[in-house]
Write an enzyme that holds these catalytic residues in place. Structure first.
Site, PDB file in Angstrom:
ATOM      1  CG  HIS A  50      -1.954  -0.955   1.378  1.00  0.00           C
ATOM      2  ND1 HIS A  50      -2.135  -1.723   2.500  1.00  0.00           N
ATOM      3  CD2 HIS A  50      -2.936  -1.319   0.519  1.00  0.00           C
ATOM      4  CE1 HIS A  50      -3.189  -2.521   2.330  1.00  0.00           C
ATOM      5  NE2 HIS A  50      -3.687  -2.297   1.131  1.00  0.00           N
ATOM      6  CB  SER A  59      -4.043  -6.382   5.056  1.00  0.00           C
ATOM      7  OG  SER A  59      -3.682  -5.132   4.561  1.00  0.00           O
ATOM      8  CE  LYS A  92     -15.498  -6.799   4.743  1.00  0.00           C
ATOM      9  NZ  LYS A  92     -14.698  -6.213   3.661  1.00  0.00           N
TER      10      LYS A  92
HETATM   11  O1  PNS Z   1      -8.741  -2.925   0.979  1.00  0.00           O
HETATM   12  P1  PNS Z   1      -9.935  -3.567   0.351  1.00  0.00           P
HETATM   13  O2  PNS Z   1     -10.700  -4.369   1.364  1.00  0.00           O
HETATM   14  O3  PNS Z   1      -9.587  -4.356  -0.878  1.00  0.00           O
HETATM   15  O4  PNS Z   1     -10.877  -2.366  -0.135  1.00  0.00           O
HETATM   16  C1  PNS Z   1     -12.126  -2.612  -0.755  1.00  0.00           C
HETATM   17  C2  PNS Z   1     -12.979  -1.341  -0.686  1.00  0.00           C
HETATM   18  C3  PNS Z   1     -13.156  -0.938   0.769  1.00  0.00           C
HETATM   19  C4  PNS Z   1     -12.320  -0.220  -1.433  1.00  0.00           C
HETATM   20  C5  PNS Z   1     -14.360  -1.654  -1.332  1.00  0.00           C
HETATM   21  O5  PNS Z   1     -14.911  -2.757  -0.689  1.00  0.00           O
HETATM   22  C6  PNS Z   1     -15.295  -0.457  -1.215  1.00  0.00           C
HETATM   23  O6  PNS Z   1     -15.194   0.470  -1.973  1.00  0.00           O
HETATM   24  N1  PNS Z   1     -16.230  -0.513  -0.236  1.00  0.00           N
HETATM   25  C7  PNS Z   1     -17.167   0.543  -0.010  1.00  0.00           C
HETATM   26  C8  PNS Z   1     -18.582   0.106  -0.405  1.00  0.00           C
HETATM   27  C9  PNS Z   1     -18.777   0.226  -1.915  1.00  0.00           C
HETATM   28  O7  PNS Z   1     -18.726   1.298  -2.485  1.00  0.00           O
HETATM   29  N2  PNS Z   1     -19.063  -0.905  -2.563  1.00  0.00           N
HETATM   30  C10 PNS Z   1     -19.295  -0.907  -4.010  1.00  0.00           C
HETATM   31  C11 PNS Z   1     -18.075  -1.241  -4.823  1.00  0.00           C
HETATM   32  S1  PNS Z   1     -17.762  -2.958  -4.678  1.00  0.00           S
END
Ligand code: PNS
Length: 177
Positions: free
Chosen positions: A16, A129, A40
């Site tokens: 990251h 992670s 979550k």
């Molecule tokens: O670090 P990660 O877990 O891969 O990040 C994923 C993340 C948090 C960027 C994604 O799950 C997200 O954007 N969540 C917010 C909810 C959302 O907008 N969902 C629609 C797109 S899948």
């Protein structure tokens, strides 16, 4: 042009950090945003506040990086940003691409949000992670894989395991018991 680097960051890794370093050179301002989902919350190792604290410490040296959090859809967060802001997501390997491509298309479909991918250096291709959490939960050395702020937080979180492993290392007969 500004960018948003969203994620769970549980905790932030060297991969990251690599993507963020590259993004901070390209964009005027980068906001690292911990996306949180109350449902979550129990599944994270670090609380939202802990992840924000780690991120603030790990990114303090960047003059154009700030840390934020949001609990809804990423596209709703993007709609609040300066016009033209883009989402930055990191790619470690081809295996990341399929999932990321789907999310990028969805975010464009539901909110006209544009995504820019930045490739992490190959030396971080195996770091995630979840793997870092797994190694640290057994008292393993993750210092190369995460910034110092994450490593310290992991050591604090698993202080008893690290102490036990240290004792075992000094007395190999006890290892793995
Ligand atoms: O670090 P990660 O877990 O891969 O990040 C994923 C993340 C948090 C960027 C994604 O799950 C997200 O954007 N969540 C917010 C909810 C959302 O907008 N969902 C629609 C797109 S899948």
């Amino acid at each position: 042009m500004n960018a948003v680097f969203p994620g769970s960051f549980d905790p932030i890794t060297s991969g990251h950090m690599d993507v963020l370093t590259r993004a901070a050179k390209i964009f005027d301002q980068v906001t690292v945003t911990v996306m949180h989902n109350a449902r979550k919350q129990g599944r994270h190792l670090f609380t939202l506040e802990e992840r924000m604290d780690i991120l603030r410490e790990a990114t303090a040296h960047f003059p154009n990086v700030r840390v934020d959090t949001f609990g809804g859809l990423l596209v709703d967060y993007m709609a609040r940003q300066e016009t033209g802001s883009v989402i930055v997501r990191g790619l470690r390997a081809v295996s990341d691409y399929e999932y990321e491509l789907q999310i990028a298309h969805l975010n464009r479909q539901i909110g006209d949000a544009e995504t820019v991918f930045i490739m992490a250096a190959t030396r971080w291709s195996f770091v995630s992670s979840s793997m870092v959490r797994e190694i640290a939960s057994h008292g393993g050395d993750v210092s190369e894989m995460v910034p110092r702020a994450s490593a310290s937080a992991l050591r604090r979180k698993h202080a008893d395991v690290y102490a036990e492993r240290e004792t075992e290392k000094q007395n190999p007969a006890l290892l793995g018991r």
